[in-house]
Design a protein around this motif. Structure first.
Motif, short mmCIF file in Angstrom:
data_model
loop_
_atom_site.label_atom_id
_atom_site.label_comp_id
_atom_site.label_asym_id
_atom_site.label_seq_id
_atom_site.Cartn_x
_atom_site.Cartn_y
_atom_site.Cartn_z
N ARG A 21 0.84 -1.21 0.00
CA ARG A 21 0.00 0.00 0.00
C ARG A 21 0.86 1.24 0.00
O ARG A 21 0.59 2.20 -0.73
CB ARG A 21 -0.93 -0.01 1.21
CG ARG A 21 -1.71 1.30 1.35
CD ARG A 21 -2.25 1.48 2.76
NE ARG A 21 -2.68 2.86 2.97
CZ ARG A 21 -1.88 3.85 3.36
NH1 ARG A 21 -0.59 3.62 3.59
NH2 ARG A 21 -2.34 5.07 3.52
N GLU A 22 1.90 1.26 0.85
CA GLU A 22 2.77 2.44 0.93
C GLU A 22 3.50 2.68 -0.39
O GLU A 22 3.63 3.82 -0.84
CB GLU A 22 3.78 2.26 2.07
CG GLU A 22 4.74 3.41 2.25
CD GLU A 22 4.07 4.74 2.56
OE1 GLU A 22 4.72 5.79 2.37
OE2 GLU A 22 2.90 4.74 2.99
N ASP A 23 3.95 1.60 -1.03
CA ASP A 23 4.65 1.75 -2.32
C ASP A 23 3.70 2.29 -3.39
O ASP A 23 4.10 3.11 -4.22
CB ASP A 23 5.21 0.39 -2.76
CG ASP A 23 6.37 -0.06 -1.89
OD1 ASP A 23 6.96 0.79 -1.19
OD2 ASP A 23 6.68 -1.26 -1.91
N ALA A 36 -18.34 8.72 -8.63
CA ALA A 36 -17.52 7.64 -8.10
C ALA A 36 -16.05 7.86 -8.35
O ALA A 36 -15.65 8.63 -9.24
CB ALA A 36 -17.96 6.31 -8.71
N GLN A 37 -15.21 7.17 -7.55
CA GLN A 37 -13.77 7.21 -7.70
C GLN A 37 -13.21 5.81 -7.52
O GLN A 37 -13.59 5.08 -6.61
CB GLN A 37 -13.11 8.14 -6.69
CG GLN A 37 -11.58 8.18 -6.81
CD GLN A 37 -10.91 8.85 -5.64
OE1 GLN A 37 -11.56 9.29 -4.69
NE2 GLN A 37 -9.58 8.95 -5.69
N ALA A 38 -12.27 5.44 -8.38
CA ALA A 38 -11.61 4.14 -8.30
C ALA A 38 -10.35 4.24 -7.45
O ALA A 38 -9.60 5.22 -7.54
CB ALA A 38 -11.26 3.63 -9.69
N ILE A 39 -10.11 3.22 -6.61
CA ILE A 39 -8.89 3.14 -5.81
C ILE A 39 -8.42 1.69 -5.77
O ILE A 39 -9.14 0.78 -6.18
CB ILE A 39 -9.09 3.65 -4.37
CG1 ILE A 39 -9.94 2.65 -3.56
CG2 ILE A 39 -9.72 5.03 -4.33
CD1 ILE A 39 -9.92 2.93 -2.06
N VAL A 40 -7.21 1.49 -5.26
CA VAL A 40 -6.75 0.14 -4.92
C VAL A 40 -6.99 -0.03 -3.43
O VAL A 40 -6.48 0.73 -2.61
CB VAL A 40 -5.25 -0.05 -5.25
CG1 VAL A 40 -4.81 -1.46 -4.88
CG2 VAL A 40 -4.99 0.22 -6.72
N GLY A 41 -7.79 -1.06 -3.08
CA GLY A 41 -8.21 -1.19 -1.69
C GLY A 41 -7.84 -2.49 -1.00
O GLY A 41 -7.91 -2.59 0.22
#
Length: 233
Positions: free
Chosen positions: A56-58, A161-166
Protein backbone atom coordinates in the motif's frame (compact mmCIF):
# COMPACT_ATOMS: atom_id res chain seq x y z
CA UNK A 1 -15.83 -0.75 20.05
CA UNK A 2 -16.69 -3.03 17.11
CA UNK A 3 -19.90 -2.23 15.28
CA UNK A 4 -21.62 -2.95 11.97
CA UNK A 5 -20.48 -5.88 9.85
CA UNK A 6 -19.36 -4.62 6.45
CA UNK A 7 -18.17 -7.68 4.58
CA UNK A 8 -15.60 -10.45 4.41
CA UNK A 9 -12.91 -11.85 2.20
CA UNK A 10 -10.45 -14.73 2.60
CA UNK A 11 -9.51 -15.02 6.27
CA UNK A 12 -10.84 -11.62 7.36
CA UNK A 13 -14.05 -9.85 8.26
CA UNK A 14 -14.53 -6.08 8.18
CA UNK A 15 -16.57 -4.09 10.72
CA UNK A 16 -17.01 -0.47 11.66
CA UNK A 17 -15.03 0.46 14.75
CA UNK A 18 -14.60 3.37 17.13
CA UNK A 19 -11.03 4.10 18.18
CA UNK A 20 -9.95 6.09 21.22
CA UNK A 21 -6.88 8.30 20.81
CA UNK A 22 -5.12 8.55 24.17
CA UNK A 23 -3.03 11.63 24.97
CA UNK A 24 0.23 11.86 26.94
CA UNK A 25 -1.63 12.15 30.26
CA UNK A 26 -3.65 9.02 29.63
CA UNK A 27 -6.85 10.85 28.76
CA UNK A 28 -8.96 10.30 25.65
CA UNK A 29 -8.12 13.07 23.19
CA UNK A 30 -10.65 12.11 20.52
CA UNK A 31 -12.65 9.22 19.13
CA UNK A 32 -12.27 8.16 15.52
CA UNK A 33 -14.80 6.24 13.46
CA UNK A 34 -12.89 3.76 11.34
CA UNK A 35 -13.18 0.33 9.78
CA UNK A 36 -11.44 -2.70 11.26
CA UNK A 37 -10.27 -5.66 9.25
CA UNK A 38 -10.30 -8.47 11.78
CA UNK A 39 -8.12 -11.51 11.29
CA UNK A 40 -10.16 -14.65 11.98
CA UNK A 41 -7.66 -17.36 11.03
CA UNK A 42 -4.00 -17.69 11.88
CA UNK A 43 -3.00 -18.36 8.24
CA UNK A 44 -2.57 -14.63 7.71
CA UNK A 45 0.81 -14.23 9.40
CA UNK A 46 1.99 -10.85 10.57
CA UNK A 47 4.70 -11.07 7.90
CA UNK A 48 2.05 -11.31 5.17
CA UNK A 49 0.08 -8.44 6.66
CA UNK A 50 3.22 -6.29 6.93
CA UNK A 51 3.90 -7.06 3.26
CA UNK A 52 0.41 -5.78 2.42
CA UNK A 53 1.13 -2.62 4.39
CA UNK A 54 4.35 -2.09 2.43
CA UNK A 55 2.57 -2.66 -0.88
CA UNK A 56 0.00 0.00 0.00
CA UNK A 57 2.77 2.44 0.93
CA UNK A 58 4.65 1.75 -2.32
CA UNK A 59 1.49 2.33 -4.35
CA UNK A 60 0.80 5.57 -2.47
CA UNK A 61 4.28 6.81 -3.36
CA UNK A 62 3.41 6.21 -7.01
CA UNK A 63 0.43 8.57 -6.56
CA UNK A 64 -2.01 5.68 -6.91
CA UNK A 65 -5.21 6.26 -4.89
CA UNK A 66 -5.29 3.95 -1.86
CA UNK A 67 -7.15 3.75 1.45
CA UNK A 68 -5.93 6.93 3.26
CA UNK A 69 -5.35 5.45 6.71
CA UNK A 70 -4.20 1.83 7.08
CA UNK A 71 -2.60 0.83 10.37
CA UNK A 72 -1.65 -2.55 11.82
CA UNK A 73 -2.22 -3.61 15.43
CA UNK A 74 0.85 -5.80 15.96
CA UNK A 75 -0.73 -7.52 18.97
CA UNK A 76 -3.84 -8.78 17.18
CA UNK A 77 -3.05 -8.65 13.47
CA UNK A 78 -6.12 -6.45 12.97
CA UNK A 79 -5.92 -3.49 10.59
CA UNK A 80 -7.60 -0.17 11.33
CA UNK A 81 -8.37 1.91 8.27
CA UNK A 82 -10.40 4.80 6.95
CA UNK A 83 -14.11 3.98 6.96
CA UNK A 84 -14.66 4.62 3.25
CA UNK A 85 -18.44 4.36 3.47
CA UNK A 86 -18.56 7.34 5.89
CA UNK A 87 -21.61 5.86 7.58
CA UNK A 88 -24.17 5.63 4.80
CA UNK A 89 -22.81 8.42 2.62
CA UNK A 90 -20.86 6.15 0.26
CA UNK A 91 -21.13 2.67 -1.16
CA UNK A 92 -17.97 0.68 -1.83
CA UNK A 93 -18.22 -1.40 -4.99
CA UNK A 94 -16.25 -4.48 -3.97
CA UNK A 95 -16.88 -8.18 -4.37
CA UNK A 96 -16.33 -8.57 -0.61
CA UNK A 97 -18.86 -5.86 0.35
CA UNK A 98 -22.24 -7.17 1.49
CA UNK A 99 -23.84 -3.72 1.70
CA UNK A 100 -24.37 -2.65 -1.92
CA UNK A 101 -28.06 -3.50 -2.27
CA UNK A 102 -29.44 -0.06 -1.33
CA UNK A 103 -27.39 1.64 -4.03
CA UNK A 104 -28.52 -0.94 -6.59
CA UNK A 105 -32.17 -0.35 -5.66
CA UNK A 106 -31.67 3.40 -6.05
CA UNK A 107 -30.11 3.00 -9.48
CA UNK A 108 -32.90 0.70 -10.63
CA UNK A 109 -35.60 3.06 -9.35
CA UNK A 110 -34.02 5.95 -11.26
CA UNK A 111 -33.09 3.78 -14.25
CA UNK A 112 -29.55 5.14 -13.93
CA UNK A 113 -25.94 4.03 -13.73
CA UNK A 114 -23.00 5.68 -11.95
CA UNK A 115 -22.93 9.13 -13.52
CA UNK A 116 -19.19 9.52 -14.15
CA UNK A 117 -18.64 5.96 -15.36
CA UNK A 118 -16.30 7.11 -18.15
CA UNK A 119 -14.16 8.91 -15.56
CA UNK A 120 -14.04 5.73 -13.50
CA UNK A 121 -12.87 3.78 -16.54
CA UNK A 122 -10.04 6.25 -17.13
CA UNK A 123 -9.15 6.21 -13.41
CA UNK A 124 -8.78 2.42 -13.54
CA UNK A 125 -6.53 2.74 -16.59
CA UNK A 126 -4.32 5.29 -14.81
CA UNK A 127 -4.03 2.92 -11.83
CA UNK A 128 -2.91 0.13 -14.17
CA UNK A 129 -0.31 2.33 -15.89
CA UNK A 130 1.14 3.85 -12.71
CA UNK A 131 1.27 0.40 -11.13
CA UNK A 132 3.14 -1.40 -13.90
CA UNK A 133 5.88 1.21 -14.43
CA UNK A 134 9.36 0.13 -13.41
CA UNK A 135 11.33 3.07 -11.99
CA UNK A 136 14.49 1.25 -10.96
CA UNK A 137 15.86 -2.15 -9.91
CA UNK A 138 14.81 -1.25 -6.36
CA UNK A 139 11.36 -0.09 -7.46
CA UNK A 140 10.07 -2.53 -10.08
CA UNK A 141 6.48 -2.55 -11.19
CA UNK A 142 3.38 -4.16 -9.73
CA UNK A 143 0.40 -5.84 -11.33
CA UNK A 144 -3.18 -6.61 -10.34
CA UNK A 145 -2.99 -10.31 -9.52
CA UNK A 146 -6.74 -10.48 -8.82
CA UNK A 147 -9.60 -8.11 -9.62
CA UNK A 148 -10.66 -7.88 -5.96
CA UNK A 149 -7.78 -5.42 -5.49
CA UNK A 150 -9.93 -2.66 -7.01
CA UNK A 151 -12.67 -0.68 -5.27
CA UNK A 152 -14.96 2.02 -6.62
CA UNK A 153 -16.29 4.46 -4.00
CA UNK A 154 -19.73 5.83 -4.93
CA UNK A 155 -21.32 8.91 -3.37
CA UNK A 156 -24.87 7.73 -2.66
CA UNK A 157 -26.29 11.23 -3.19
CA UNK A 158 -24.53 12.45 -6.34
CA UNK A 159 -23.84 8.97 -7.79
CA UNK A 160 -20.30 10.17 -8.61
CA UNK A 161 -17.52 7.64 -8.10
CA UNK A 162 -13.77 7.21 -7.70
CA UNK A 163 -11.61 4.14 -8.30
CA UNK A 164 -8.89 3.14 -5.81
CA UNK A 165 -6.75 0.14 -4.92
CA UNK A 166 -8.21 -1.19 -1.69
CA UNK A 167 -7.06 -4.80 -1.16
CA UNK A 168 -3.29 -5.10 -1.24
CA UNK A 169 -2.90 -8.85 -0.96
CA UNK A 170 -4.11 -9.01 -4.57
CA UNK A 171 -1.29 -6.78 -5.84
CA UNK A 172 2.06 -8.39 -6.71
CA UNK A 173 5.56 -7.30 -7.67
CA UNK A 174 7.05 -8.08 -11.08
CA UNK A 175 8.60 -11.30 -9.76
CA UNK A 176 6.44 -14.40 -9.33
CA UNK A 177 6.61 -16.62 -6.23
CA UNK A 178 8.89 -19.03 -8.11
CA UNK A 179 11.33 -16.22 -8.90
CA UNK A 180 10.21 -15.79 -12.52
CA UNK A 181 10.55 -12.19 -13.67
CA UNK A 182 7.64 -10.73 -15.62
CA UNK A 183 8.08 -8.25 -18.44
CA UNK A 184 6.33 -4.90 -18.21
CA UNK A 185 4.05 -5.99 -21.05
CA UNK A 186 3.06 -9.15 -19.18
CA UNK A 187 2.32 -7.13 -16.03
CA UNK A 188 0.27 -4.74 -18.14
CA UNK A 189 -1.69 -7.59 -19.73
CA UNK A 190 -2.41 -9.24 -16.37
CA UNK A 191 -3.51 -5.95 -14.84
CA UNK A 192 -5.78 -5.17 -17.78
CA UNK A 193 -7.38 -8.61 -17.49
CA UNK A 194 -8.04 -8.11 -13.76
CA UNK A 195 -9.39 -4.58 -14.35
CA UNK A 196 -11.79 -5.84 -17.03
CA UNK A 197 -13.02 -8.65 -14.78
CA UNK A 198 -13.63 -6.21 -11.93
CA UNK A 199 -15.55 -3.74 -14.10
CA UNK A 200 -17.63 -6.56 -15.60
CA UNK A 201 -18.44 -7.84 -12.11
CA UNK A 202 -19.94 -4.41 -11.35
CA UNK A 203 -22.01 -4.20 -14.54
CA UNK A 204 -25.25 -3.47 -12.65
CA UNK A 205 -23.67 -0.28 -11.31
CA UNK A 206 -21.32 0.75 -14.12
CA UNK A 207 -22.97 -0.82 -17.17
CA UNK A 208 -19.85 -1.69 -19.17
CA UNK A 209 -20.14 -4.50 -21.70
CA UNK A 210 -17.29 -6.92 -22.40
CA UNK A 211 -17.05 -5.59 -25.96
CA UNK A 212 -16.83 -1.99 -24.73
CA UNK A 213 -14.12 -2.80 -22.20
CA UNK A 214 -12.09 -4.83 -24.69
CA UNK A 215 -12.14 -1.95 -27.17
CA UNK A 216 -11.19 0.63 -24.51
CA UNK A 217 -8.25 -1.27 -23.04
CA UNK A 218 -6.97 -2.42 -26.44
CA UNK A 219 -6.87 1.17 -27.72
CA UNK A 220 -5.27 2.49 -24.51
CA UNK A 221 -2.67 -0.28 -24.49
CA UNK A 222 -1.71 0.32 -28.13
CA UNK A 223 -1.40 4.07 -27.55
CA UNK A 224 0.71 3.51 -24.44
CA UNK A 225 3.04 1.00 -26.09
CA UNK A 226 3.58 3.26 -29.11
CA UNK A 227 4.74 6.20 -26.99
CA UNK A 228 6.84 4.24 -24.48
CA UNK A 229 9.66 1.70 -24.51
CA UNK A 230 7.39 -1.27 -23.73
CA UNK A 231 8.14 -4.13 -26.13
CA UNK A 232 5.27 -6.03 -27.72
CA UNK A 233 7.21 -9.29 -28.01
Amino acid sequence: FVGQYLGSGGSNTVHTAEIEVIGQQGKTVKRLKMAMRKRIRNQDSLEKIRAEMQTREDLRRRNIPVIPTYRLDENTGNIYMTELAKGKANTILSNSNDNMELLLQKLRQRNELIRNRDDVLNQVWEIVIQMTKSYSDDDPGFYLRHYDALYVIVDNETLEAQAIVGDYKHVSREVEHDGTSLSQLEMLNRSIKSARLYLLSMDEYLGFSEKELYAFFSAKKLEYVQRSDVQLD
